[in-house]
Design a protein around this motif. Structure first.
Motif, PDB file in Angstrom:
ATOM      1  N   MET A   1       4.374  -1.132   4.653  1.00  0.00           N
ATOM      2  CA  MET A   1       3.493  -2.221   5.063  1.00  0.00           C
ATOM      3  C   MET A   1       4.281  -3.514   5.274  1.00  0.00           C
ATOM      4  SD  MET A   1       0.333  -1.225   5.456  1.00  0.00           S
ATOM      5  CE  MET A   1      -0.653  -2.712   5.264  1.00  0.00           C
TER       6      MET A   1
ATOM      7  N   ARG B   1      -6.081  -0.758   4.987  1.00  0.00           N
ATOM      8  CA  ARG B   1      -4.717  -1.240   5.211  1.00  0.00           C
ATOM      9  C   ARG B   1      -4.555  -1.751   6.639  1.00  0.00           C
ATOM     10  NH1 ARG B   1      -2.265   4.079   2.255  1.00  0.00           N
ATOM     11  NH2 ARG B   1      -3.358   4.988   4.034  1.00  0.00           N
TER      12      ARG B   1
ATOM     13  N   THR C   1      -2.990   1.817  11.273  1.00  0.00           N
ATOM     14  CA  THR C   1      -2.214   2.450  10.211  1.00  0.00           C
ATOM     15  C   THR C   1      -2.616   3.912  10.139  1.00  0.00           C
ATOM     16  OG1 THR C   1      -3.831   1.957   8.456  1.00  0.00           O
ATOM     17  CG2 THR C   1      -2.100   0.318   8.856  1.00  0.00           C
TER      18      THR C   1
END
Length: 199
Positions: free
Chosen positions: A176, A14, A129
């Motif tokens: 996100m 991510r 992240t």
């Protein structure tokens, strides 16, 4: 030239997703990527350290051991993707910066013994992240920020982050999306909690 230092390990990272979203905003600006998982940079040991020091003392900066340092020194902008691991980042990123911090190539020392930058970069963006909440305990970003300020004198340093992604019930897509939107703001907009500016 934008230098993208990718320290992500997982294929579906991510952090890498967020960093690539940011890089898309560069338009036609060329991007050079250093994928640390593919490079497999080893930490400096006695043999490699001795070789490096010998090259530095004789100003042989065309040696292969300085490949990453030469590239780093020529970058106009630097983007680092670094997943949040144990308050820090993957060890490959630390090994990379061992190769980048080269006196006489990315910085030099003044007569007073203070480091002076030899790099071109005016901006560094650290992308990360985390499954939990980072809060103020991001030693990885603080380390990169300290290097960037004290050795490379990069005037603008900021962090883009998405956190709390693995908390039960978390809306991962919304988290996100919010982080990606923070990348779309003007660089001097500091209103989003997803963007932390280095000082």
């Amino acid at each position: 030239m934008i230098l993208y230092i990718n320290s992500c390990v997982r294929p579906d990272s991510r952090t890498n997703e967020l960093a690539r979203h940011l890089l898309k905003r560069a338009g036609d600006e060329p991007v050079q990527e250093v994928n640390l998982q593919k490079e497999k940079i080893l930490p400096l040991d006695w043999q490699s350290l001795s070789h490096r020091d010998k090259c530095i003392s004789s100003s042989h900066f065309d040696d292969e051991i300085f490949t990453y340092a030469r590239q780093f020194a020529l970058a106009d902008k630097i983007v680092i993707s670094a997943p949040y691991w144990d308050l820090l980042f993957p060890s490959s990123l630390r090994a990379y910066f061992e190769r980048v911090c080269v006196s006489g190539l990315t910085f030099s020392y003044t007569e007073e013994g203070r480091p002076k930058s030899l790099c071109r970069a005016k901006k560094l963006i650290y992308v990360t992240t985390a499954g939990g909440f980072i809060g103020e305990r991001h030693l990885g970003f603080e380390y990169i920020k300290a290097l960037s300020q004290q050795f490379f004198e990069i005037p603008e340093i900021r962090m883009v982050k998405a956190e709390g992604l693995d908390i039960a019930g978390a809306d991962v897509e919304a988290i996100m999306d919010a982080a990606k939107k923070s990348c779309n703001k003007d660089d001097d907009d500091n209103s989003s909690s997803s963007c932390d500016r280095g000082r």
